[in-house]
Design a protein around this motif. Structure first.
Motif, short mmCIF file in Angstrom:
data_model
loop_
_atom_site.label_atom_id
_atom_site.label_comp_id
_atom_site.label_asym_id
_atom_site.label_seq_id
_atom_site.Cartn_x
_atom_site.Cartn_y
_atom_site.Cartn_z
N GLY A 1 0.81 -1.22 0.00
CA GLY A 1 0.00 0.00 0.00
C GLY A 1 0.84 1.26 0.00
N ALA A 2 2.13 1.11 -0.26
CA ALA A 2 3.00 2.29 -0.29
C ALA A 2 2.72 3.16 -1.50
N ALA A 3 2.32 2.53 -2.60
CA ALA A 3 2.04 3.29 -3.82
C ALA A 3 1.05 2.53 -4.69
N TYR A 4 0.09 3.24 -5.24
CA TYR A 4 -0.89 2.63 -6.15
C TYR A 4 -1.67 3.72 -6.86
N ILE A 5 -2.33 3.32 -7.95
CA ILE A 5 -3.18 4.24 -8.71
C ILE A 5 -4.63 3.91 -8.38
N LEU A 6 -5.41 4.93 -8.06
CA LEU A 6 -6.80 4.73 -7.68
C LEU A 6 -7.63 4.24 -8.86
N ARG A 7 -8.74 3.59 -8.55
CA ARG A 7 -9.62 3.09 -9.61
C ARG A 7 -10.38 4.22 -10.28
N LYS A 8 -10.74 5.24 -9.51
CA LYS A 8 -11.48 6.37 -10.07
C LYS A 8 -10.50 7.50 -10.36
N ARG A 9 -10.96 8.45 -11.16
CA ARG A 9 -10.09 9.53 -11.63
C ARG A 9 -10.35 10.84 -10.90
N ALA A 10 -9.42 11.77 -11.11
CA ALA A 10 -9.57 13.12 -10.56
C ALA A 10 -10.66 13.85 -11.35
N PRO A 11 -11.16 14.97 -10.82
CA PRO A 11 -12.22 15.73 -11.51
C PRO A 11 -11.85 16.11 -12.94
N LEU B 1 -5.44 10.32 -14.09
CA LEU B 1 -5.20 9.24 -13.15
C LEU B 1 -4.77 9.83 -11.81
N ILE B 2 -4.99 9.11 -10.74
CA ILE B 2 -4.56 9.57 -9.41
C ILE B 2 -3.56 8.56 -8.85
N TYR B 3 -2.31 8.95 -8.79
CA TYR B 3 -1.26 8.09 -8.27
C TYR B 3 -0.98 8.49 -6.82
N VAL B 4 -1.26 7.59 -5.89
CA VAL B 4 -1.09 7.85 -4.46
C VAL B 4 0.22 7.26 -3.97
N ILE B 5 0.99 8.05 -3.24
CA ILE B 5 2.24 7.57 -2.65
C ILE B 5 2.14 7.79 -1.14
N ASN B 6 1.97 6.71 -0.40
CA ASN B 6 1.87 6.77 1.06
C ASN B 6 3.26 6.60 1.66
N LEU B 7 3.92 7.72 1.92
CA LEU B 7 5.31 7.67 2.35
C LEU B 7 5.52 6.93 3.66
N ALA B 8 4.51 6.94 4.54
CA ALA B 8 4.66 6.26 5.83
C ALA B 8 4.78 4.75 5.67
N LYS B 9 4.38 4.23 4.51
CA LYS B 9 4.42 2.79 4.29
C LYS B 9 5.70 2.33 3.57
N PHE B 10 6.55 3.29 3.20
CA PHE B 10 7.82 2.93 2.57
C PHE B 10 8.85 2.57 3.64
N ASP B 11 9.56 1.49 3.43
CA ASP B 11 10.61 1.05 4.34
C ASP B 11 11.97 1.47 3.76
N VAL B 12 12.52 2.59 4.29
CA VAL B 12 13.77 3.11 3.73
C VAL B 12 14.97 2.20 4.04
N CYS C 1 4.18 10.12 8.55
CA CYS C 1 5.47 9.78 7.96
C CYS C 1 6.60 10.20 8.91
N PRO C 2 7.43 9.27 9.37
CA PRO C 2 8.52 9.62 10.29
C PRO C 2 9.57 10.49 9.61
N LEU C 3 10.18 11.38 10.38
CA LEU C 3 11.21 12.25 9.84
C LEU C 3 12.37 11.44 9.26
N LYS C 4 12.61 10.26 9.82
CA LYS C 4 13.69 9.41 9.33
C LYS C 4 13.47 9.06 7.86
N LEU C 5 12.21 8.84 7.49
CA LEU C 5 11.93 8.49 6.11
C LEU C 5 12.14 9.68 5.19
N ILE C 6 11.70 10.86 5.65
CA ILE C 6 11.87 12.06 4.82
C ILE C 6 13.34 12.33 4.59
#
Length: 202
Positions: A2-12, A16-27, A66-71
């Protein structure tokens, strides 16, 4: 994950809507080069579709929890990885929506936006939380993780399915890259075959 994916529905605007959930990335496990390549290679799987190329993509960078360590894990010097990946994935990037950006970073970007052109400002949105995000993207399009109603698991399953179906074409695209040295030679938009400006597309 779930760190990154494209939504099924579109923006207005239809992008496409590409979501990047930084808190789910393991650096500790994934370096910036791997992260950037994953994002752009998976985006190519969608951009193979002509309609998607025209409609473009909106990026949602989610910094909530998102932890500062990841940023700090992806420092400025890693922009070279970003540039390398982007150079192989031409596309229309319509807007960047940054959610829950740390206060200091948000203050800096807010100041930077003041010297941007109106068009550039419209392409960069800073939002505080998921509730404010829903003012830009309808909750029905957002996953439950983002405060919406879409099942994240179902969104990820479709995302993986589309990427796998286009895997061979993505590999072929990786053999090519843009030659930006020739861009400056084209001064007349009429000579820019396929140019979005020539087609009067923003």
């Amino acid at each position: 994950t779930g760190a990154a994916y494209i939504l099924r529905k579109r923006a207005p605007d239809g992008s496409l809507i590409y979501v990047i959930n930084l808190a789910k990335f393991d650096v500790e496990k994934y370096g910036s080069d791997m992260a950037f390549n994953f994002i752009y290679n998976t985006l190519v799987a969608y951009m193979i579709n002509d309609d998607n190329q025209i409609l473009g993509c909106t990026f949602v960078l989610n910094y909530v929890d998102c932890p500062l360590k990841l940023i700090s894990g992806y420092p400025i010097r890693d922009s070279a990885d970003f540039a390398h990946s982007a150079n192989r994935c031409a596309g229309r990037y319509k807007k960047y929506i940054l959610v829950g950006l740390p206060t200091a970073a948000a203050a800096i970007l807010t100041a930077v936006k003041k010297v941007m052109t109106e068009k550039q400002r419209n392409r960069l949105e800073l939002v505080k939380d998921y509730e404010e995000l829903s003012q830009h993207i309808d909750k029905s399009a957002l996953t439950e993780y983002l405060g919406g109603s879409e099942s994240e698991n179902e969104v990820i399953e479709l995302f993986i399915k589309i990427v796998e179906e286009n895997y061979e074409k993505v590999c072929q695209c990786n053999e090519f890259q843009l030659d930006m040295t020739k861009a400056a030679a084209c001064r007349d938009l009429d000579d820019s075959i396929g140019s979005f400006r020539t087609l009067e597309i923003d």
